[in-house]
Design an enzyme around this catalytic site. Structure first.
Site, PDB file in Angstrom:
ATOM      1  N   GLY A 119       4.027   2.653  15.464  1.00  0.00           N
ATOM      2  CA  GLY A 119       5.163   2.803  14.694  1.00  0.00           C
ATOM      3  C   GLY A 119       4.874   4.025  14.599  1.00  0.00           C
ATOM      4  O   GLY A 119       6.535   5.014  14.349  1.00  0.00           O
ATOM      5  N   GLU A 122       4.615   6.882  17.653  1.00  0.00           N
ATOM      6  CA  GLU A 122       6.243   6.525  18.724  1.00  0.00           C
ATOM      7  C   GLU A 122       7.307   7.022  17.318  1.00  0.00           C
ATOM      8  O   GLU A 122       8.045   7.987  17.589  1.00  0.00           O
ATOM      9  CB  GLU A 122       6.643   5.161  18.270  1.00  0.00           C
ATOM     10  CG  GLU A 122       5.918   4.573  19.186  1.00  0.00           C
ATOM     11  CD  GLU A 122       6.075   2.894  18.913  1.00  0.00           C
ATOM     12  OE1 GLU A 122       5.545   2.162  17.974  1.00  0.00           O
ATOM     13  OE2 GLU A 122       6.409   2.405  20.467  1.00  0.00           O
ATOM     14  N   GLU A 142      -1.720  -1.108  18.499  1.00  0.00           N
ATOM     15  CA  GLU A 142      -1.192  -2.469  18.553  1.00  0.00           C
ATOM     16  C   GLU A 142      -2.076  -3.424  19.356  1.00  0.00           C
ATOM     17  O   GLU A 142      -1.816  -4.633  18.989  1.00  0.00           O
ATOM     18  CB  GLU A 142       0.283  -2.890  19.034  1.00  0.00           C
ATOM     19  CG  GLU A 142       1.337  -2.182  18.558  1.00  0.00           C
ATOM     20  CD  GLU A 142       1.606   0.126  19.022  1.00  0.00           C
ATOM     21  OE1 GLU A 142       0.840   0.619  19.128  1.00  0.00           O
ATOM     22  OE2 GLU A 142       2.597   0.356  18.016  1.00  0.00           O
TER      23      GLU A 142
HETATM   24  N1  CO8 Z   1       1.575  -2.638   7.683  1.00  0.00           N
HETATM   25  C1  CO8 Z   1       1.026  -2.709   6.817  1.00  0.00           C
HETATM   26  N2  CO8 Z   1       0.309  -2.481   5.644  1.00  0.00           N
HETATM   27  C2  CO8 Z   1      -0.170  -1.681   6.229  1.00  0.00           C
HETATM   28  C3  CO8 Z   1      -0.363  -1.005   7.469  1.00  0.00           C
HETATM   29  C4  CO8 Z   1       0.845  -1.324   8.615  1.00  0.00           C
HETATM   30  N3  CO8 Z   1       0.859  -1.031   9.153  1.00  0.00           N
HETATM   31  N4  CO8 Z   1      -0.970  -0.153   7.388  1.00  0.00           N
HETATM   32  C5  CO8 Z   1      -2.361  -0.310   6.351  1.00  0.00           C
HETATM   33  N5  CO8 Z   1      -1.750  -1.096   5.569  1.00  0.00           N
HETATM   34  C6  CO8 Z   1      -1.799  -1.362   4.101  1.00  0.00           C
HETATM   35  C7  CO8 Z   1      -2.590  -1.822   3.939  1.00  0.00           C
HETATM   36  O1  CO8 Z   1      -3.064  -3.545   4.300  1.00  0.00           O
HETATM   37  C8  CO8 Z   1      -3.757  -1.956   1.954  1.00  0.00           C
HETATM   38  O2  CO8 Z   1      -3.284  -2.352   1.685  1.00  0.00           O
HETATM   39  P1  CO8 Z   1      -3.737  -3.520   0.449  1.00  0.00           P
HETATM   40  O3  CO8 Z   1      -3.939  -2.028  -0.605  1.00  0.00           O
HETATM   41  O4  CO8 Z   1      -2.725  -4.565   0.038  1.00  0.00           O
HETATM   42  O5  CO8 Z   1      -5.229  -3.905   1.127  1.00  0.00           O
HETATM   43  C9  CO8 Z   1      -3.578  -0.471   2.446  1.00  0.00           C
HETATM   44  O6  CO8 Z   1      -2.209   0.113   3.444  1.00  0.00           O
HETATM   45  C10 CO8 Z   1      -4.705   0.550   2.896  1.00  0.00           C
HETATM   46  O7  CO8 Z   1      -5.192   0.232   3.965  1.00  0.00           O
HETATM   47  P2  CO8 Z   1      -6.366   0.673   4.496  1.00  0.00           P
HETATM   48  O8  CO8 Z   1      -7.063  -0.304   2.663  1.00  0.00           O
HETATM   49  O9  CO8 Z   1      -6.133  -0.397   5.365  1.00  0.00           O
HETATM   50  O10 CO8 Z   1      -6.628   1.770   4.347  1.00  0.00           O
HETATM   51  P3  CO8 Z   1      -8.361   1.829   5.354  1.00  0.00           P
HETATM   52  O11 CO8 Z   1      -8.575   3.894   4.880  1.00  0.00           O
HETATM   53  O12 CO8 Z   1      -9.126   1.382   5.352  1.00  0.00           O
HETATM   54  O13 CO8 Z   1      -7.839   2.029   6.764  1.00  0.00           O
HETATM   55  C11 CO8 Z   1      -6.226   2.390   8.863  1.00  0.00           C
HETATM   56  C12 CO8 Z   1      -7.275   2.753   6.587  1.00  0.00           C
HETATM   57  C13 CO8 Z   1      -6.882   2.705   9.755  1.00  0.00           C
HETATM   58  C14 CO8 Z   1      -4.748   3.549   8.767  1.00  0.00           C
HETATM   59  C15 CO8 Z   1      -5.361   0.939   8.915  1.00  0.00           C
HETATM   60  O14 CO8 Z   1      -4.702   0.924   7.159  1.00  0.00           O
HETATM   61  C16 CO8 Z   1      -4.989   0.509   9.511  1.00  0.00           C
HETATM   62  O15 CO8 Z   1      -5.140  -0.300  10.692  1.00  0.00           O
HETATM   63  N6  CO8 Z   1      -4.024   0.202   9.085  1.00  0.00           N
HETATM   64  C17 CO8 Z   1      -2.725  -0.745  10.854  1.00  0.00           C
HETATM   65  C18 CO8 Z   1      -2.289   0.529  11.204  1.00  0.00           C
HETATM   66  C19 CO8 Z   1      -1.938  -0.245  12.874  1.00  0.00           C
HETATM   67  O16 CO8 Z   1      -2.394  -1.531  13.256  1.00  0.00           O
HETATM   68  N7  CO8 Z   1      -0.225  -0.223  12.860  1.00  0.00           N
HETATM   69  C20 CO8 Z   1       0.192  -0.532  13.746  1.00  0.00           C
HETATM   70  C21 CO8 Z   1       0.826  -1.491  13.236  1.00  0.00           C
HETATM   71  S1  CO8 Z   1       2.233  -2.271  14.717  1.00  0.00           S
HETATM   72  C22 CO8 Z   1       3.173  -1.059  15.199  1.00  0.00           C
HETATM   73  O17 CO8 Z   1       3.195  -0.312  14.778  1.00  0.00           O
HETATM   74  C23 CO8 Z   1       4.483  -2.059  16.134  1.00  0.00           C
HETATM   75  C24 CO8 Z   1       5.309  -0.663  16.110  1.00  0.00           C
HETATM   76  C25 CO8 Z   1       6.599  -1.557  17.241  1.00  0.00           C
HETATM   77  C26 CO8 Z   1       7.264  -2.379  16.388  1.00  0.00           C
HETATM   78  C27 CO8 Z   1       8.192  -3.177  17.022  1.00  0.00           C
HETATM   79  C28 CO8 Z   1       9.220  -4.350  16.669  1.00  0.00           C
HETATM   80  C29 CO8 Z   1       8.851  -5.364  16.757  1.00  0.00           C
END
Ligand code: CO8
Length: 268
Positions: A119, A122, A142
């Site tokens: 997102g 996007e 995703e």
């Molecule tokens: N949602 C919720 N929490 C998140 C997200 C997210 N998208 N991204 C990161 N966080 C949180 C982590 O869970 C973590 O929380 P905690 O400290 O409590 O464990 C904190 O942020 C820090 O993140 P990381 O420890 O993972 O940090 P890193 O440096 O190791 O990694 C990354 C960074 C690579 C960005 C990793 O956090 C990651 O892969 N994040 C998810 C990215 C992702 O998959 N994004 C796509 C999500 S799906 C989406 O966007 C769909 C959009 C359309 C929706 C349509 C409606 C239904």
């Protein structure tokens, strides 16, 4: 009392700062890398509508709090538990908010200061111009969650970088570097991370000094025109050209050129 916050409720997850015609909107949930939950999306919707109606704002900048992330996507905590019907509604709501960004009628610059994933990518694609820090990472991951993009990423990405490249990005879910995003045409420019906001502010100030009605019509001609058959889009362009010819700003712009001075546009 429960229910939607009133339009005047200040946002909790956004910081909005306005200076000299430029509004900087910062998504501020750094603990989750600025992931967009329902509340933040709703705050963005209300903020964008307010900025649209504020004639003193000529340009909007969207960015993320902290140095690590622009927006790391939709909030996965919410995605993990939603029902099919709620998921559909959530996607439609987000698409609507991003359409408001695209159709604001003023340039919106994405200052991509880190992760722009899912997102987040996007949201950046709904912006008019994307400037990325050299440390930024972009992608549509995703697929790795068993999902697909849901905020119009399947459509905007294919339109911006072409079908083949868009499909590769969405099917692999790979994160790409800012340089690779530049090569694909996904971002307009890459700058050193330390210079990002200064560069974005410089561009925003330059755009804020242009004729606002002409800006609005260029955005409309491109955004609406791309959805029309070319012949109709050309007539639409000609009509907007005719309309803009009636503005004080057109008279000021042409007079300033002939008098060899800088124009002062007023948005009339
Ligand atoms: N949602 C919720 N929490 C998140 C997200 C997210 N998208 N991204 C990161 N966080 C949180 C982590 O869970 C973590 O929380 P905690 O400290 O409590 O464990 C904190 O942020 C820090 O993140 P990381 O420890 O993972 O940090 P890193 O440096 O190791 O990694 C990354 C960074 C690579 C960005 C990793 O956090 C990651 O892969 N994040 C998810 C990215 C992702 O998959 N994004 C796509 C999500 S799906 C989406 O966007 C769909 C959009 C359309 C929706 C349509 C409606 C239904």
């Amino acid at each position: 009392m429960t229910g939607s916050p009133s339009p005047l409720t200040p946002p909790e997850n956004l910081i909005v700062e306005t200076d000299a015609g430029v509004a900087i909107v910062t998504v501020n949930r750094p603990k989750v890398l600025n992931a967009l939950n329902t509340q933040t999306l709703d705050e963005l919707r209300r903020t964008i509508l307010a900025l649209k109606g504020d004639d003193t704002v000529r340009v909007v900048v969207l960015t993320g709090a902290g140095e690590k992330s622009f927006v790391a996507g939709a909030d996965i905590n919410e995605l993990a538990v939603q029902t099919p019907t709620a998921g559909r509604e959530h996607a439609i709501r987000g698409q609507h908010v991003f359409d408001l960004v695209e159709q604001l009628g003023k340039p919106v610059i994405a200052a991509i200061n880190g992760y722009a994933l899912g997102g987040g990518c996007e949201l950046a694609m709904a912006c008019t111009i994307r400037i990325a820090a050299d440390t930024a990472k972009l992608g549509q991951p995703e697929i790795n969650l068993g999902l697909i993009p849901g905020y119009a990423g399947t459509q905007r990405l294919a339109r911006i970088v072409g079908k083949g490249r868009a499909l590769e990005l969405m099917l692999t879910g790979d994160q790409i570097s800012a340089q690779e995003a530049l090569r694909l045409g996904l971002v307009n420019r890459v700058v050193p991370a330390a210079d990002l906001m200064a560069e974005v502010k410089k561009l925003a100030a330059a755009l804020a000094a242009k004729a606002p009605i002409a800006i609005r019509y260029i955005l409309e001609a491109v955004n609406k025109g791309l959805e029309m058959p070319s012949a109709q889009a050309q007539i639409f362009e000609a009509t907007l050209f005719g309309l803009v010819s009636s503005t004080d700003d057109m008279r000021e712009g042409t007079a300033a050129f002939l008098e060899k001075r800088k124009p002062a546009f007023k948005g009339r």
